[in-house]
Design a protein around this motif. Structure first.
Motif, short mmCIF file in Angstrom:
data_model
loop_
_atom_site.label_atom_id
_atom_site.label_comp_id
_atom_site.label_asym_id
_atom_site.label_seq_id
_atom_site.Cartn_x
_atom_site.Cartn_y
_atom_site.Cartn_z
N ALA A 39 22.09 -44.22 49.89
CA ALA A 39 22.24 -44.38 51.10
C ALA A 39 23.74 -44.04 51.75
N ASP A 40 24.74 -44.34 50.96
CA ASP A 40 25.98 -44.04 51.40
C ASP A 40 27.11 -43.60 50.20
N PRO A 41 27.10 -42.53 49.99
CA PRO A 41 28.00 -42.25 48.86
C PRO A 41 29.59 -42.66 48.86
N GLU A 42 29.80 -42.84 50.18
CA GLU A 42 31.23 -43.58 50.21
C GLU A 42 31.36 -45.02 49.82
N ILE A 43 30.20 -45.61 49.54
CA ILE A 43 30.33 -46.91 49.24
C ILE A 43 31.10 -47.00 47.69
N VAL A 44 32.01 -48.28 47.91
CA VAL A 44 32.87 -48.47 46.41
C VAL A 44 32.36 -49.34 45.92
N GLU A 45 32.38 -49.34 44.47
CA GLU A 45 31.62 -50.27 43.62
C GLU A 45 32.87 -51.03 43.07
N GLU A 46 32.67 -52.48 42.99
CA GLU A 46 33.97 -53.21 42.86
C GLU A 46 33.29 -54.32 41.74
N TRP A 47 33.94 -54.98 41.09
CA TRP A 47 33.73 -56.23 40.17
C TRP A 47 34.45 -57.43 40.57
N LYS A 48 33.65 -58.44 41.09
CA LYS A 48 34.41 -59.42 41.37
C LYS A 48 33.61 -60.79 40.89
N TRP A 49 34.24 -61.91 41.03
CA TRP A 49 33.87 -63.29 40.78
C TRP A 49 33.37 -63.35 39.11
N MET A 50 34.22 -62.40 38.44
CA MET A 50 34.29 -62.84 36.78
C MET A 50 32.77 -62.01 36.51
N GLY A 51 32.43 -61.10 36.97
CA GLY A 51 31.22 -60.32 36.60
C GLY A 51 30.09 -60.13 37.61
N THR A 52 30.38 -59.95 38.92
CA THR A 52 29.35 -59.51 39.71
C THR A 52 29.57 -58.07 40.26
N PRO A 53 28.84 -57.07 40.16
CA PRO A 53 28.86 -56.07 40.85
C PRO A 53 28.72 -56.40 42.42
N VAL A 54 29.83 -55.51 43.16
CA VAL A 54 29.90 -55.49 44.58
C VAL A 54 30.04 -54.36 44.89
N PHE A 55 29.10 -54.06 46.09
CA PHE A 55 29.34 -52.64 46.85
C PHE A 55 29.84 -52.76 48.11
N SER A 56 30.95 -52.13 48.50
CA SER A 56 31.46 -52.24 49.44
C SER A 56 31.74 -50.94 50.17
N ARG A 57 31.92 -51.11 51.63
CA ARG A 57 32.52 -49.90 52.55
C ARG A 57 32.87 -50.74 53.91
N GLY A 58 34.20 -50.90 54.13
CA GLY A 58 34.57 -51.66 55.15
C GLY A 58 34.38 -53.03 55.11
N GLY A 59 34.26 -53.40 53.89
CA GLY A 59 33.77 -54.95 53.53
C GLY A 59 32.68 -54.94 52.66
N ILE A 60 32.34 -56.12 52.24
CA ILE A 60 31.30 -56.15 51.14
C ILE A 60 30.11 -55.69 52.02
N VAL A 61 29.40 -54.68 51.38
CA VAL A 61 28.10 -54.48 51.76
C VAL A 61 26.94 -55.27 51.16
N CYS A 62 26.91 -55.37 49.77
CA CYS A 62 25.93 -56.43 49.04
C CYS A 62 26.46 -56.59 47.61
N THR A 63 25.84 -57.48 47.11
CA THR A 63 26.05 -57.53 45.61
C THR A 63 24.77 -57.25 44.80
N GLY A 64 25.05 -57.19 43.43
CA GLY A 64 23.86 -56.87 42.66
C GLY A 64 23.81 -57.89 41.50
N GLU A 65 23.50 -59.17 41.83
CA GLU A 65 23.41 -60.01 40.80
C GLU A 65 22.12 -59.90 39.68
N THR A 66 22.47 -60.45 38.68
CA THR A 66 20.99 -60.53 37.70
C THR A 66 20.83 -61.74 37.09
N TYR A 67 19.66 -62.65 37.19
CA TYR A 67 19.32 -63.80 36.82
C TYR A 67 18.05 -63.68 35.83
N LYS A 68 17.94 -64.80 35.40
CA LYS A 68 16.66 -64.66 34.42
C LYS A 68 15.56 -63.95 34.65
#
Length: 146
Positions: A39-68
């Motif tokens: 969707a946007d190759p310029e999105i940056v991957e981050e790792w925040k809050w002790m284990g949450t994948p975060v996808f950002s560009r110009g600020g947080i776009v979305c997170t990718g959390e996993t639960y049970k």
């Protein structure tokens, strides 16, 4: 003081999480990540809050959390986004965030998700482009007659 994880490390940590899950959630997180990157190759991957994948560009776009039982994509400013395909199905009561809970066996509407990601990026970049309002200066005492 917050320490940020370098992008290369964040991507490696996300890779590790996908492999560590080893079930449908890992595959789904990998699929979602692939869609985000397309969707946007310029999105940056981050790792925040002790284990949450975060996808950002110009600020947080979305997170990718996993639960049970779900892989959750939380859009930081989701309430401000139009969702004509009705992807948001969680966190609908808030004033800011919206989320998509993906359960095992769910099919992703890839085109609609890409549109939503692009809209979130545009919203973030629009916010970055606005000039900050200038603080009102009070006239000096001598100018006010004091």
């Amino acid at each position: 003081m917050k320490k940020s994880v370098p992008v290369e490390s964040a991507s490696a940590l996300i890779d590790a999480k996908i492999n560590e899950l080893g079930d449908w959630r890992g595959k789904m997180l990998a699929k979602v990540r692939e869609i985000i990157r397309k969707a946007d190759p310029e999105i940056v991957e981050e790792w925040k809050w002790m284990g949450t994948p975060v996808f950002s560009r110009g600020g947080i776009v979305c997170t990718g959390e996993t639960y049970k039982s779900v892989v959750k994509m939380t859009f930081a400013k989701g309430a401000a986004l139009k969702d004509p395909s009705g992807l948001f199905n969680s966190s609908l009561e808030g004033n800011v965030r919206r989320a998509i809970d993906i359960q095992e066996g769910d099919k992703i509407n890839e085109a609609a998700l890409k549109d939503l990601i692009r809209a979130a990026v545009a919203l973030n970049l629009e916010g970055k482009g606005k000039a900050k309002s200038q603080p009102k200066l009070r006239p000096a005492l001598s100018e006010r007659g004091g």
